[in-house]
Motif scaffolding. Structure first.
Motif, mmCIF file in Angstrom:
data_model
loop_
_atom_site.group_PDB
_atom_site.id
_atom_site.type_symbol
_atom_site.label_atom_id
_atom_site.label_comp_id
_atom_site.label_asym_id
_atom_site.label_seq_id
_atom_site.Cartn_x
_atom_site.Cartn_y
_atom_site.Cartn_z
ATOM 1 N N GLY A 10 -33.739 -20.898 -7.354
ATOM 2 C CA GLY A 10 -33.112 -21.639 -8.427
ATOM 3 C C GLY A 10 -31.761 -22.174 -8.025
ATOM 4 N N LEU A 11 -31.060 -22.682 -9.014
ATOM 5 C CA LEU A 11 -29.717 -23.239 -8.826
ATOM 6 C C LEU A 11 -28.694 -22.267 -9.401
ATOM 7 C CD1 LEU A 11 -27.719 -25.557 -8.235
ATOM 8 C CD2 LEU A 11 -28.296 -26.492 -10.485
ATOM 9 N N VAL A 12 -27.756 -21.858 -8.559
ATOM 10 C CA VAL A 12 -26.723 -20.922 -8.986
ATOM 11 C C VAL A 12 -25.380 -21.391 -8.455
ATOM 12 C CG1 VAL A 12 -28.284 -18.945 -9.116
ATOM 13 C CG2 VAL A 12 -27.053 -19.422 -6.987
ATOM 14 N N GLY A 113 -45.616 -18.117 3.186
ATOM 15 C CA GLY A 113 -45.692 -18.611 1.826
ATOM 16 C C GLY A 113 -45.307 -20.078 1.768
ATOM 17 N N GLN A 114 -45.318 -20.621 0.572
ATOM 18 C CA GLN A 114 -45.053 -22.048 0.398
ATOM 19 C C GLN A 114 -43.565 -22.349 0.274
ATOM 20 O OE1 GLN A 114 -45.734 -20.044 -2.053
ATOM 21 N NE2 GLN A 114 -44.256 -20.625 -3.641
ATOM 22 N N GLY A 115 -42.755 -21.327 0.077
ATOM 23 C CA GLY A 115 -41.321 -21.499 -0.009
ATOM 24 C C GLY A 115 -40.814 -21.612 -1.435
ATOM 25 N N THR A 116 -39.564 -21.229 -1.616
ATOM 26 C CA THR A 116 -38.887 -21.368 -2.901
ATOM 27 C C THR A 116 -37.456 -21.857 -2.614
ATOM 28 O OG1 THR A 116 -38.321 -20.274 -4.987
ATOM 29 C CG2 THR A 116 -38.109 -18.948 -2.988
ATOM 30 N N GLN A 117 -37.006 -22.812 -3.391
ATOM 31 C CA GLN A 117 -35.726 -23.447 -3.136
ATOM 32 C C GLN A 117 -34.585 -22.663 -3.770
ATOM 33 O OE1 GLN A 117 -35.011 -26.159 -1.189
ATOM 34 N NE2 GLN A 117 -32.829 -25.887 -1.666
ATOM 35 N N VAL A 118 -33.557 -22.449 -2.973
ATOM 36 C CA VAL A 118 -32.315 -21.851 -3.469
ATOM 37 C C VAL A 118 -31.200 -22.867 -3.244
ATOM 38 C CG1 VAL A 118 -30.610 -20.037 -3.136
ATOM 39 C CG2 VAL A 118 -33.055 -19.492 -3.028
ATOM 40 N N THR A 119 -30.498 -23.188 -4.305
ATOM 41 C CA THR A 119 -29.378 -24.123 -4.222
ATOM 42 C C THR A 119 -28.142 -23.456 -4.795
ATOM 43 O OG1 THR A 119 -30.882 -26.013 -4.469
ATOM 44 C CG2 THR A 119 -28.531 -26.409 -4.840
#
Length: 122
Positions: A10-12, A113-119
């Protein structure tokens, strides 16, 4: 074979914490060492953290040591990456990967895995 699905990105804001999860299905999860990697556009995939099959042995990239913690729950077929004190430079797509042995080399991991976005915003 094993299938891996990441979640929790997520966006943090800078300084925040985030926990990524990677849940496996297929072959017995506890027989795999697990790794977390990250990648930004135009750059090679970078090792972040890894854990042995039992979770006793853990290793980290210097850039995240002291801020990130990898753990696993073999009963839940899940590996976690707890990220604290996040910095803008931690922004990337994060991937979990499975392999028969613990290694920092992305080329040695068999399943991804397919990946997860960290922003992380400043």
């Amino acid at each position: 074979q094993v299938q891996l699905v990441e979640s929790g990105g997520g966006l943090v804001q800078a300084g925040a914490s985030l926990r990524l999860s990677c849940t496996a299905s297929g072959r017995t999860f506890s027989t795999y060492s697990m790794g977390w990697f990250r990648q930004t556009p135009g750059k090679e995939r970078e090792f972040v953290a890894g854990t042995s099959q039992s979770g006793v042995f853990r290793t980290y990239a210097d850039s995240v040591k002291g801020r990130f913690t990898i753990s696993r729950d073999n009963a839940k077929n899940t590996v976690y990456l707890q990220m604290s004190s996040l910095k803008p430079e931690d922004t990337a797509a994060y991937y979990c990967a499975a392999n028969d042995r613990l290694t920092r080399s992305s080329q040695e991991y068999d399943y991804w895995g397919q990946g997860t976005q960290v922003t992380v915003s400043s």
